[in-house]
Design an enzyme around this catalytic site. Structure first.
Site, PDB file in Angstrom:
ATOM      1  N   GLY A 123       0.840  -1.199   0.000  1.00  0.00           N
ATOM      2  CA  GLY A 123       0.000   0.000   0.000  1.00  0.00           C
ATOM      3  C   GLY A 123       0.866   1.236   0.000  1.00  0.00           C
ATOM      4  N   CYS A 135       5.358  -6.213   1.196  1.00  0.00           N
ATOM      5  CA  CYS A 135       5.707  -4.790   1.084  1.00  0.00           C
ATOM      6  C   CYS A 135       5.204  -4.020   2.309  1.00  0.00           C
ATOM      7  CB  CYS A 135       5.167  -4.228  -0.234  1.00  0.00           C
ATOM      8  SG  CYS A 135       5.934  -2.668  -0.667  1.00  0.00           S
ATOM      9  N   TYR A 136       4.134  -3.217   2.183  1.00  0.00           N
ATOM     10  CA  TYR A 136       3.647  -2.491   3.361  1.00  0.00           C
ATOM     11  C   TYR A 136       3.257  -3.486   4.459  1.00  0.00           C
ATOM     12  CZ  TYR A 136       1.206   0.924   6.204  1.00  0.00           C
ATOM     13  OH  TYR A 136       0.826   1.730   7.245  1.00  0.00           O
ATOM     14  N   HIS A 172       7.328  -8.003  -4.408  1.00  0.00           N
ATOM     15  CA  HIS A 172       5.986  -8.469  -4.776  1.00  0.00           C
ATOM     16  C   HIS A 172       6.040  -9.814  -5.507  1.00  0.00           C
ATOM     17  CE1 HIS A 172       3.741  -4.834  -3.697  1.00  0.00           C
ATOM     18  NE2 HIS A 172       4.883  -4.220  -3.961  1.00  0.00           N
ATOM     19  N   GLU A 222       3.633 -11.606  -6.315  1.00  0.00           N
ATOM     20  CA  GLU A 222       2.442 -11.752  -7.170  1.00  0.00           C
ATOM     21  C   GLU A 222       2.627 -11.152  -8.555  1.00  0.00           C
ATOM     22  OE1 GLU A 222       2.901  -9.743  -4.676  1.00  0.00           O
ATOM     23  OE2 GLU A 222       1.814  -7.848  -4.830  1.00  0.00           O
ATOM     24  N   SER A 239     -26.292 -10.232 -23.672  1.00  0.00           N
ATOM     25  CA  SER A 239     -25.565  -9.500 -24.720  1.00  0.00           C
ATOM     26  C   SER A 239     -24.822 -10.452 -25.651  1.00  0.00           C
ATOM     27  CB  SER A 239     -24.555  -8.560 -24.075  1.00  0.00           C
ATOM     28  OG  SER A 239     -23.501  -9.329 -23.508  1.00  0.00           O
ATOM     29  N   GLY A 240     -24.664 -11.702 -25.187  1.00  0.00           N
ATOM     30  CA  GLY A 240     -23.884 -12.653 -25.988  1.00  0.00           C
ATOM     31  C   GLY A 240     -22.401 -12.578 -25.656  1.00  0.00           C
ATOM     32  N   GLY A 241     -22.016 -11.619 -24.803  1.00  0.00           N
ATOM     33  CA  GLY A 241     -20.625 -11.534 -24.347  1.00  0.00           C
ATOM     34  C   GLY A 241     -20.325 -12.679 -23.384  1.00  0.00           C
ATOM     35  N   ASP A 281     -19.561 -12.899 -20.204  1.00  0.00           N
ATOM     36  CA  ASP A 281     -20.151 -12.960 -18.861  1.00  0.00           C
ATOM     37  C   ASP A 281     -21.621 -13.370 -18.888  1.00  0.00           C
ATOM     38  OD1 ASP A 281     -17.674 -11.952 -18.379  1.00  0.00           O
ATOM     39  OD2 ASP A 281     -18.334  -9.891 -18.091  1.00  0.00           O
ATOM     40  N   SER A 282     -22.407 -12.732 -19.764  1.00  0.00           N
ATOM     41  CA  SER A 282     -23.830 -13.090 -19.758  1.00  0.00           C
ATOM     42  C   SER A 282     -24.019 -14.498 -20.308  1.00  0.00           C
ATOM     43  CB  SER A 282     -24.680 -12.071 -20.515  1.00  0.00           C
ATOM     44  OG  SER A 282     -24.361 -12.033 -21.880  1.00  0.00           O
ATOM     45  N   LYS A 321     -12.360 -12.649 -14.564  1.00  0.00           N
ATOM     46  CA  LYS A 321     -12.684 -12.929 -15.971  1.00  0.00           C
ATOM     47  C   LYS A 321     -12.032 -14.228 -16.474  1.00  0.00           C
ATOM     48  CE  LYS A 321     -14.447 -10.966 -19.774  1.00  0.00           C
ATOM     49  NZ  LYS A 321     -15.640 -10.127 -19.826  1.00  0.00           N
TER      50      LYS A 321
END
Ligand code: XMP
Length: 516
Positions: free
Chosen positions: A55, A81-82, A167, A169, A220-222, A224-225, A372
């Protein structure tokens, strides 16, 4: 969701990455704020391991109490880190203000006297700090030092507690993944509890709870939906009804994609043709925010009206609204300035914003704990085709934000056609996955050119291709000149009214991905 690893956010730009990495190596994890940590602690709830993120703060200005965290003898704690500075400060070591910081790559090395858990003895790490731990607390040892002589890692003599100044990650840290595995598996003794089947179970669990619901989905066809609806369809086949609104601002590929989904999946997808309404409402509107407002407002109005008609025709009453909300939209996070709040992606859900309250629908969000890339994996596990779950993102207002100035069917068609050419060539050159998002923008700028020996005074198409992981930041994609040249030639030859094609080489920030 019950998670093993809690990641306390102190505002690092990498906090989401810690969560993603821990899930990738097999541990369920979530991001929480300090206030949530305190609340859970007071209720007696504990994780299997705790990570304190980095942070921008300085421990010298941070008034919060951290001592309660370290009172649990057996609790594995990783301070990054922090997080390591908190550890050093609270447990009686010494943190000093740096005279110069360490930023970027730095070589670090294991001390001879400590176990290196089978990791390589020296490696490059990604650093981003100014203050540093200059004296370790008692019962701690120095585990790693940087080439500049700073303490880069500490470990407790007997407790499962580590502090890392760098880090692990971040991709730039060599062996970062192995370092996290060493901590979670060897030091903390955690058993893997996150993978494809757990992800599926978690998401299905949300839908199973509502198996008698009448579910409405703004489809929407994307990715996620589509994944949310496919999940839901597994449990609630009869009662899921998807509505796809064709507002006339779609590309040819979006319409054909919906037809393919209608044909190849079991989803009940209703196509609502609202092209005329949208264009008549958009007449004369050229200011970007005004356009977005008209599109958003009209979308809700058309959607609501069609849904009412459908309810009457079919004698049903919808109780739930299915949404493909993802984890980044709901994460409890700290802003870089230290304020707590629920983060939100301002643009992503504007299409159905306001609907649940107006229509008194309960939200169903089976993907709300997933990133995602996890949703894509889930989609594949559900048997969806690779191309469907790896589609580029496409914004709700569609071509509406890709035509500068007033929206007319002719301008929309020009973007649609140039987009079609761009995607045909991306696929032909095997470059579709080389860019995160590709689009074309119509610029209402007249420029002089020559077409077939004659002077042409026509307009401009701009190509935009970017690489990104979440759309929050992006860099323009470094596409081969030959490919760009083919696309440009085809657009000027095949799209009426266009004499000039330009390539946008702006990163985000400062440019956004869409032009409006
Ligand atoms: P910007 O233009 O903000 O876009 O850099 C970031 C990502 O979000 C998409 N985007 C939207 N998606 N509704 C959406 O569903 C919207 O109103 C919207 N505006 C931008 C954009 O395509 C990019 O992927």
């Amino acid at each position: 969701m019950n998670t093993s690893v809690w990641i306390v956010d102190f505002g690092s730009q990498y906090t989401q990455l810690i969560t993603r990495r821990s899930r990738e190596i097999g541990f369920s994890s979530e991001i929480i704020t300090y206030n949530t940590l305190q609340k859970r602690w007071s209720e007696g709830i504990r994780p299997k391991a705790l990570v304190l993120s980095g942070g921008p703060q300085s421990i010298f200005k941070d008034p919060r109490d951290y001592s309660f965290i370290f009172n649990e003898e057996k609790l594995p704690i990783l301070g990054i880190c922090y997080g390591m500075q908190i550890m050093g400060h609270v447990l009686g070591g010494k943190v000093e203000k740096g005279t110069s910081g360490e930023y970027g790559l730095s070589k670090i090395q294991f001390e001879d006297s400590v176990e290196n858990f089978g990791l390589s003895s020296s490696f490059n790490s990604w650093m981003s700090h100014f203050d540093h731990v200059s004296k370790v607390p008692s019962d701690f040892k120095i585990m790693l030092k940087s080439q500049n002589g700073f303490i880069a890692g500490i470990c407790h003599d007997s407790r499962p507690v580590w502090g890392l100044q760098f880090h692990p990650e971040v991709e730039h840290t060599e062996h970062g993944r192995e370092i996290l595995i060493a901590f979670f598996k060897k030091v903390a003794g955690l058993k893997s509890d996150w993978g494809d089947s757990e992800m599926l179970e978690e998401a299905l669990g949300v839908v199973k709870k509502e198996k008698d619901a009448q579910i409405l989905c703004a489809f929407s066809g994307g990715v996620d939906s589509l994944v949310a609806a496919t999940l839901c369809e597994q449990i609630n086949t009869e009662n899921l009804h998807c509505f796809f609104v064709d507002h006339g601002l779609l590309r040819p590929q979006d319409i054909s994609h919906i037809h393919v989904l209608q044909e190849k999946t079991k989803l009940n997808i209703q196509i609502v043709d609202a092209k005329k309404q949208f264009f008549s409402k958009l007449k004369g509107v050229d200011e970007p925010e005004a356009k977005r407002k008209v599109i958003g407002h009209e979308f809700i109005s058309v959607f609501e009206q069609k849904v009412h008609e459908y309810e009457n025709d079919h004698g049903i009453k919808f109780t739930h609204l299915l949404q493909g909300t993802l984890y980044p939209d709901v994460i409890e996070s700290v802003s870089p300035h230290g304020e707590e709040g629920i983060s939100s992606t301002i643009k992503s859900h504007h299409n159905v914003g306001g609907l649940p309250e107006r229509m008194k629908l309960k939200l169903l969000e089976p993907l709300r704990y997933l990133f995602k890339d996890e949703v894509r994996k889930l989609g594949e596990a559900l048997g969806l085709e690779y191309n469907w779950v790896h589609r580029h993102p496409f914004p709700g207002p569609g071509i509406g934000v890709r035509v500068l100035g007033e929206l007319t069917p002719e301008r929309v068609e020009r973007v649609g056609k140039s987009d079609q050419i761009l995607f045909e060539e991306l696929k032909r050159a095997n470059l579709y996955q080389a860019t995160w998002q590709a689009l074309t923008v119509y610029l209402p700028v007249k420029t002089v050119g020559v077409k077939g020996d004659e002077r042409a005074y026509e307009e401009v198409i701009c190509l935009r291709m970017v690489n990104s992981s979440d759309g929050m930041t992006a860099t323009f994609s470094n596409m081969p000149y030959e490919f760009l040249s083919t696309v440009s030639r085809r657009i000027t030859n095949e799209v009426a009214g266009i004499t000039r094609v330009v390539y946008d080489i702006t990163d985000k920030p400062p440019g956004t991905i869409e032009w409006e």
